[in-house]
Design a protein around this motif. Structure first.
Motif, short mmCIF file in Angstrom:
data_model
loop_
_atom_site.label_atom_id
_atom_site.label_comp_id
_atom_site.label_asym_id
_atom_site.label_seq_id
_atom_site.Cartn_x
_atom_site.Cartn_y
_atom_site.Cartn_z
N LEU A 234 0.82 -1.21 0.00
CA LEU A 234 0.00 0.00 0.00
C LEU A 234 0.86 1.26 0.00
N ILE A 235 1.96 1.23 0.72
CA ILE A 235 2.89 2.36 0.72
C ILE A 235 3.42 2.61 -0.69
N ASP A 236 3.72 1.52 -1.39
CA ASP A 236 4.34 1.62 -2.72
C ASP A 236 3.35 1.93 -3.83
N ALA A 240 -5.50 1.98 -4.86
CA ALA A 240 -5.85 0.61 -4.51
C ALA A 240 -7.34 0.35 -4.72
N PHE A 241 -7.67 -0.86 -5.07
CA PHE A 241 -9.05 -1.35 -5.13
C PHE A 241 -9.16 -2.44 -4.07
N ALA A 251 -5.45 1.30 4.41
CA ALA A 251 -5.13 2.18 3.28
C ALA A 251 -5.42 3.64 3.62
N ALA A 252 -6.54 3.87 4.30
CA ALA A 252 -6.92 5.24 4.68
C ALA A 252 -5.89 5.86 5.62
N PRO A 257 -4.98 6.42 -1.71
CA PRO A 257 -6.37 6.54 -2.18
C PRO A 257 -6.88 5.20 -2.68
N PHE A 258 -8.17 4.92 -2.45
CA PHE A 258 -8.69 3.63 -2.84
C PHE A 258 -10.20 3.68 -3.09
N THR A 259 -10.68 2.60 -3.68
CA THR A 259 -12.11 2.39 -3.89
C THR A 259 -12.51 1.11 -3.17
N LEU A 260 -13.57 1.17 -2.38
CA LEU A 260 -14.10 0.00 -1.69
C LEU A 260 -15.14 -0.69 -2.56
#
Length: 347
Positions: A234-236, A240-241, A251-252, A257-260
């Motif tokens: 996640l750092i790299d 993310a999905f 992740a938060a 940034p991501f989509t759940l």
């Protein structure tokens, strides 16, 4: 000290591993937990359940397990129950009835603020000490002497947080840890990567999964780079999905940034909607709502988990705003909890 532990979830054992670092060497663990931490009664894989139907099938086994715990408690000094309220609350009741003076500590409290508020009274009745990781859940409890907000364990376990927005050309995919989650999301993720070209697609797989299981459950993963280190991946990653769960909060907090997206069995989803009265399922969004702020990230559930929806969210999310809000979330959750819980256990 002999400590009877019931940690049946993978996430609970991550918290337990961190907690163990702060326990004295003379604290011996008994019960159910990851085999890396000692000699548990059962392998965790035999305890995994997915949904209400699966739980019913294993009911007889769990009654037997409860009785084994009660018997084992006779030779233990204290009891530590972690999450898994469907099993741990009835166990706490039986333990309290059998050993009225036994100290029972509950860490990772059931989410009574989401549904089944009646569990609060049971927790206060059966348990000696309650270790809260959610800042606002203490509002529901009347016995303030039993409950302590210890901080959130992820702030212990995450060793590095993003200091700035990154553009690493890597996108992480986390389809969950349960078979149904993985088989539901992987076909969508495979199609999605074709819509986001010229990236490195990092598939994060739980470390406990061996090659044979991965081949059987995940299907074709030839287009993905495999990682078994969630926080490092996640750092790299620049995006993310993620399937619903603890990973969304990780992740938060990290700042990725991501989509759940989440697809449950229809019956389980129907039951969940019937009893859980929340506007969001992502913990970060729930926290932000409590803070009086707008949702941190998008959530797509069931039939709304489509390639187009995920792609649009990826293209349109305000990543700078997300990153700034992730720092607010860290401040809201304050310190990590492992050292605080260790002090409570050893007091």
């Amino acid at each position: 000290m002999k400590l009877l532990v019931c940690a049946m979830e993978a996430s609970s054992n991550i918290h337990l591993k961190e907690l163990k670092k702060y326990l004295s060497d003379d604290v011996e663990l008994y019960g159910v937990f990851d085999k890396e931490l000692g000699n548990p009664l059962y392998d965790l894989t035999s305890l995994a359940i997915m949904g209400f139907v699966d739980a019913l099938k294993k009911l007889r086994f769990f009654f037997k397990l409860r009785d084994e715990f009660v018997k084992l408690a006779a030779s233990c000094d204290k009891v530590l129950l972690m999450d898994s309220s469907g099993f741990n609350l009835p166990l706490a009741k039986k333990l309290r009835e059998t050993y009225p003076d036994k100290e029972i500590i509950y860490y990772i409290l059931p989410q009574a603020w989401a549904w089944k508020k009646g569990r609060v009274a049971k927790l206060e009745k059966y348990c000696s000490k309650l270790c809260s990781i959610i800042p606002f859940e203490g509002e529901m409890y009347s016995d303030k002497n039993k409950l302590t907000y210890v901080g959130h364990p992820l702030l212990d376990e995450i060793k590095e947080f993003k200091q700035e927005l990154s553009n690493t050309n890597k996108i992480a995919f986390m389809p969950g840890s349960r078979k149904t989650e993985i088989t539901n999301l992987m076909p969508i993720f495979r199609e999605l990567i074709n819509k986001i070209p010229n990236k490195e697609y990092v598939l994060i797989i739980p470390a406990k999964f061996d090659d044979a299981y991965i081949k059987k459950i995940y299907g074709d993963i030839s287009e993905f780079t495999i990682s078994k280190n969630t926080h490092e991946a996640l750092i790299d990653s620049e995006y993310a999905f993620i399937c619903s769960g603890t990973a969304t909060l990780e992740a938060a907090l990290i700042g990725t940034p991501f989509t759940l997206s989440y697809i449950a069995k229809r019956f389980d989803f129907f039951i969940g909607k019937l009893f859980v009265k929340l506007n969001y399922i992502g913990l970060a969004n729930i926290f932000f709502e409590k803070m009086g702020k707008s949702a941190l990230h998008s959530e797509f559930l069931q039939e709304n988990v489509t390639v187009d929806n995920l792609l649009n969210d990826y293209n349109n999310l305000d990543k700078k705003s997300f990153f700034n809000n992730s720092k607010l979330l860290r401040d809201y959750l304050k310190n990590g909890s492992s050292q605080n819980v260790a002090k409570i256990i050893q007091n």
